[in-house]
Scaffold this motif. Structure first.
Motif, mmCIF file in Angstrom:
data_model
loop_
_atom_site.group_PDB
_atom_site.id
_atom_site.type_symbol
_atom_site.label_atom_id
_atom_site.label_comp_id
_atom_site.label_asym_id
_atom_site.label_seq_id
_atom_site.Cartn_x
_atom_site.Cartn_y
_atom_site.Cartn_z
ATOM 1 N N TYR A 109 54.829 16.398 42.918
ATOM 2 C CA TYR A 109 54.424 18.248 43.883
ATOM 3 C C TYR A 109 53.846 18.340 42.659
ATOM 4 C CZ TYR A 109 54.945 23.031 44.503
ATOM 5 O OH TYR A 109 54.591 24.087 44.494
ATOM 6 N N GLN A 110 53.081 19.226 43.385
ATOM 7 C CA GLN A 110 51.124 19.770 43.104
ATOM 8 C C GLN A 110 51.297 20.679 43.394
ATOM 9 O OE1 GLN A 110 47.212 18.295 44.404
ATOM 10 N NE2 GLN A 110 47.125 17.353 42.291
ATOM 11 N N GLY A 111 50.706 21.994 43.621
ATOM 12 C CA GLY A 111 50.449 23.079 42.897
ATOM 13 C C GLY A 111 48.298 23.117 42.945
ATOM 14 N N ILE A 112 47.998 23.610 43.727
ATOM 15 C CA ILE A 112 46.058 23.848 43.415
ATOM 16 C C ILE A 112 46.313 25.004 43.602
ATOM 17 C CG2 ILE A 112 43.793 23.567 44.021
ATOM 18 C CD1 ILE A 112 45.164 20.815 45.255
ATOM 19 N N VAL A 113 45.415 26.748 42.834
ATOM 20 C CA VAL A 113 45.173 27.607 43.027
ATOM 21 C C VAL A 113 43.820 28.165 42.074
ATOM 22 C CG1 VAL A 113 47.299 28.649 42.919
ATOM 23 C CG2 VAL A 113 45.994 28.048 40.307
ATOM 24 N N PRO A 114 43.123 28.993 42.609
ATOM 25 C CA PRO A 114 41.803 29.275 42.529
ATOM 26 C C PRO A 114 41.991 29.068 40.505
ATOM 27 C CG PRO A 114 42.085 30.592 44.369
ATOM 28 C CD PRO A 114 43.061 29.448 44.095
ATOM 29 N N LEU A 115 40.063 29.351 40.106
ATOM 30 C CA LEU A 115 40.504 29.717 38.853
ATOM 31 C C LEU A 115 39.705 30.732 38.826
ATOM 32 C CD1 LEU A 115 39.189 26.289 37.115
ATOM 33 C CD2 LEU A 115 41.398 28.274 36.195
ATOM 34 N N GLU A 116 40.815 32.018 38.790
ATOM 35 C CA GLU A 116 40.286 32.898 38.503
ATOM 36 C C GLU A 116 41.270 33.979 37.676
ATOM 37 O OE1 GLU A 116 39.873 33.905 43.573
ATOM 38 O OE2 GLU A 116 41.416 34.690 42.506
ATOM 39 N N GLY A 117 40.582 34.756 37.063
ATOM 40 C CA GLY A 117 40.859 35.715 36.499
ATOM 41 C C GLY A 117 40.200 35.334 34.587
ATOM 42 N N GLY A 118 40.899 36.563 33.736
ATOM 43 C CA GLY A 118 39.863 35.952 32.539
ATOM 44 C C GLY A 118 40.377 34.725 31.650
ATOM 45 N N SER A 119 41.634 34.304 31.944
ATOM 46 C CA SER A 119 41.580 32.530 30.827
ATOM 47 C C SER A 119 42.653 32.200 32.026
ATOM 48 C CB SER A 119 42.334 33.576 29.493
ATOM 49 O OG SER A 119 43.889 33.708 30.563
ATOM 50 N N LEU A 120 42.649 30.211 31.445
ATOM 51 C CA LEU A 120 43.592 29.581 31.888
ATOM 52 C C LEU A 120 44.793 29.948 31.923
ATOM 53 C CD1 LEU A 120 42.367 26.372 30.348
ATOM 54 C CD2 LEU A 120 41.946 26.887 32.798
ATOM 55 N N ALA A 121 45.416 31.069 31.097
ATOM 56 C CA ALA A 121 46.992 31.802 30.906
ATOM 57 C C ALA A 121 46.485 32.137 32.613
ATOM 58 C CB ALA A 121 46.751 32.273 29.955
ATOM 59 N N ALA A 122 45.941 33.568 32.917
ATOM 60 C CA ALA A 122 46.217 34.246 33.518
ATOM 61 C C ALA A 122 46.246 32.774 35.013
ATOM 62 C CB ALA A 122 45.149 35.173 33.774
ATOM 63 N N ALA A 123 45.515 32.265 35.090
ATOM 64 C CA ALA A 123 44.950 31.458 36.620
ATOM 65 C C ALA A 123 46.307 30.538 36.226
ATOM 66 C CB ALA A 123 44.217 29.944 35.777
ATOM 67 N N ALA A 124 47.399 30.522 35.226
ATOM 68 C CA ALA A 124 48.821 29.389 35.185
ATOM 69 C C ALA A 124 49.170 30.977 35.920
ATOM 70 C CB ALA A 124 48.922 29.162 34.202
#
Length: 312
Positions: A139-154
């Motif tokens: 299973y794979q999910g893909i989202v844009p790298l947005e926000g102030g950190s990798l944690a926000a992108a997660a």
């Protein structure tokens, strides 16, 4: 929930899961130190990029330890379009973490002292992949790298791909030549009950999640990174007023690269002899690079021929 463990114990290179049944919530803490130093020591990244990889490794520990399949693998990958970082990859399997990144040194030299996530990745994306060893499912999910950190992108990943309200926090201490400790927290609102019911994100009443997320958001950065602070103590501090909090057990974390000379030789042996010869240098040595541990494994053509594909 029982009282926390001995506060004098060292709580590092560990992950701990917990659940709050009455609030339909689950969570996980992870903290890495010596494991993180061992991974970073294989590379000579600038401090800002060390911190970026540390954040990614903590997220990988948080998400990877949710796997029920002990031999399953979780991979976190960030790729870029026009950023300083070309590629960042981390993965988890059976308690073992590994990770590396590739970056443009010239672009990094021109970047601000504390570059933003956009400066680092440009128009990038975050991909999170779960591979189940038992069933073979992926299973794979893909989202844009947005926000102030990798944690926000997660957080965006869980909201968009999993449709589960989540709170993710990561903190880094040390680095730049000093021992590094990174800690993280993942708290989630579980999908509702039996199959066929609406998922909780689609319901109007978010009272449970508002309550749990408000408590979880009080976590402090220094609590996440303090190796003298047991992880169950963090759970206790945040949620001790709840009627029931279940601890789901600790997982020991360590550095684990899967580059094995015997396996490398067996892969090379599958190539025709003329292709192996083309890979070798003037001394008849094929150098196989591992980006994760920054090592080159030399395999001689003579050893492959003599051992039928495995080095002598």
């Amino acid at each position: 929930m029982p009282a926390p463990a001995d506060p004098a114990a060292t709580a590092i290179d560990l992950a701990l899961g917990f659940a709050i049944p009455a609030q339909d919530a689950r969570g996980r803490f992870a903290r890495i130190g010596p494991t993180l130093d061992a991974i970073l020591a294989a590379h000579a990244y600038p401090p800002r990029l060390e911190a970026l990889l540390a954040e990614a490794l903590v997220l990988t520990a948080l998400f990877g330890t949710t796997l029920k399949d002990e031999n399953g693998q979780m991979t976190l990958q960030a790729q870029t379009e026009g950023g300083v970082v070309d590629l960042l990859v981390c993965d988890y399997r059976a308690g073992a973490l590994r990770g590396y990144l590739q970056f443009d040194a010239d672009r990094f030299a021109e970047a601000p002292a504390d570059p933003s996530l956009f400066a680092l990745f440009g128009q990038g994306y975050l991909a999170i992949t779960f591979d189940q060893a038992v069933t073979g499912e992926r299973y794979q999910g893909i989202v844009p790298l947005e926000g102030g950190s990798l944690a926000a992108a997660a957080e965006a990943y869980f909201a968009q791909s999993e449709q589960i309200p989540s709170l993710v926090r990561v903190a880094i201490a040390g680095g730049a030549g000093l021992p590094c400790v990174a800690g993280g927290m993942l708290v989630q609102h579980l999908p509702g009950g039996e199959a066929g019911r609406d998922r909780l994100h689609a319901r109007i009443d978010h009272g449970q999640w508002a309550h749990v997320s408000a408590l979880a958001a009080t976590i402090k950065a220094n609590e996440l990174t303090d190796p003298a602070l047991p992880l169950d103590t963090l759970v206790w501090r945040l949620f001790h007023e709840e009627d029931e909090v279940r601890l789901l057990g600790e997982t020991a974390l360590g550095k684990g690269c899967r580059c094995d000379p015997v396996h490398i030789a067996s892969v090379l042996a599958r190539f025709p002899a003329e292709e192996r010869a083309a890979m070798a240098d003037a001394d008849g040595i094929i150098g196989v690079d591992c980006a994760f541990c920054a090592r080159t494994f030399p395999v001689s053509l003579a050893s492959l021929a003599a051992a039928g594909g495995e080095p002598t």
